[in-house]
Scaffold this motif. Structure first.
Motif, mmCIF file in Angstrom:
data_model
loop_
_atom_site.group_PDB
_atom_site.id
_atom_site.type_symbol
_atom_site.label_atom_id
_atom_site.label_comp_id
_atom_site.label_asym_id
_atom_site.label_seq_id
_atom_site.Cartn_x
_atom_site.Cartn_y
_atom_site.Cartn_z
ATOM 1 N N ARG A 263 3.979 2.838 -15.135
ATOM 2 C CA ARG A 263 2.683 4.165 -15.499
ATOM 3 C C ARG A 263 2.953 4.867 -14.373
ATOM 4 O O ARG A 263 3.904 4.897 -13.642
ATOM 5 N N VAL B 132 0.596 -0.985 0.537
ATOM 6 C CA VAL B 132 0.102 -0.539 -0.320
ATOM 7 C C VAL B 132 0.924 0.884 -0.169
ATOM 8 O O VAL B 132 1.540 1.550 1.208
ATOM 9 N N TYR B 133 0.758 2.159 -0.654
ATOM 10 C CA TYR B 133 1.127 3.384 -0.807
ATOM 11 C C TYR B 133 0.861 4.616 -1.475
ATOM 12 O O TYR B 133 -1.109 4.525 -1.871
ATOM 13 N N LEU B 134 1.056 5.484 -0.229
ATOM 14 C CA LEU B 134 -0.047 6.928 -0.560
ATOM 15 C C LEU B 134 0.605 7.948 -0.733
ATOM 16 O O LEU B 134 1.860 8.188 -0.633
ATOM 17 N N VAL B 135 0.617 8.318 -2.390
ATOM 18 C CA VAL B 135 0.882 9.670 -3.135
ATOM 19 C C VAL B 135 0.342 10.645 -2.697
ATOM 20 O O VAL B 135 -0.952 11.002 -2.559
ATOM 21 N N GLY C 285 -3.213 10.163 -4.483
ATOM 22 C CA GLY C 285 -4.514 8.606 -3.487
ATOM 23 C C GLY C 285 -3.847 7.482 -2.885
ATOM 24 O O GLY C 285 -2.282 7.851 -2.845
ATOM 25 N N LEU C 286 -4.337 6.846 -2.788
ATOM 26 C CA LEU C 286 -3.689 5.653 -1.756
ATOM 27 C C LEU C 286 -3.800 4.423 -3.116
ATOM 28 O O LEU C 286 -4.586 4.264 -4.129
ATOM 29 N N HIS C 287 -2.680 3.983 -3.331
ATOM 30 C CA HIS C 287 -2.761 2.815 -4.499
ATOM 31 C C HIS C 287 -2.258 1.921 -3.487
ATOM 32 O O HIS C 287 -1.200 1.394 -2.361
ATOM 33 N N VAL C 288 -2.242 0.448 -4.566
ATOM 34 C CA VAL C 288 -2.068 -0.286 -4.202
ATOM 35 C C VAL C 288 -1.658 -1.399 -5.322
ATOM 36 O O VAL C 288 -0.763 -1.198 -6.755
ATOM 37 N N ILE C 289 0.082 -1.693 -4.722
ATOM 38 C CA ILE C 289 1.028 -2.222 -5.787
ATOM 39 C C ILE C 289 2.135 -3.176 -5.631
ATOM 40 O O ILE C 289 1.573 -4.392 -4.357
ATOM 41 N N LEU D 7 1.871 7.365 -10.681
ATOM 42 C CA LEU D 7 0.354 7.683 -10.122
ATOM 43 C C LEU D 7 0.021 8.774 -9.677
ATOM 44 O O LEU D 7 1.101 9.316 -9.592
ATOM 45 N N SER D 8 -0.852 9.150 -10.029
ATOM 46 C CA SER D 8 -1.070 10.250 -9.511
ATOM 47 C C SER D 8 -1.744 10.075 -7.969
ATOM 48 O O SER D 8 -1.422 9.240 -7.033
#
Length: 64
Positions: free
Chosen positions: A43, A24-27, A48-52, A45-46
């Motif tokens: 890609r 889990v990564y928060l941009v 927000g919260l993302h799963v990588i 990432l903008s």
């Protein structure tokens, strides 16, 4: 026997928690993150919260 079983499941639990924390990564708002998978562009990432997928991707953070 119980100590060995508890040790194995404790180790698996510990590895699973580390995997989830890395996945889990928060941009932040003032950032854009470029993802490289196996050294090639994948890609962007903008904010927000993302799963990588941890341990396969590399994150490059750029402030805007």
């Amino acid at each position: 026997m119980f100590e060995l079983l508890f040790g194995f499941f404790g180790f698996c639990f510990f590895v699973g928690i580390i995997f989830l924390l890395k996945a889990v990564y928060l941009v932040k708002q003032a950032e854009v993150v470029v993802i490289e998978r196996f050294g090639k562009y994948y890609r962007i990432l903008s904010p927000g919260l993302h799963v990588i997928v941890p341990f396969i991707v590399r994150l490059i953070v750029k402030n805007i």
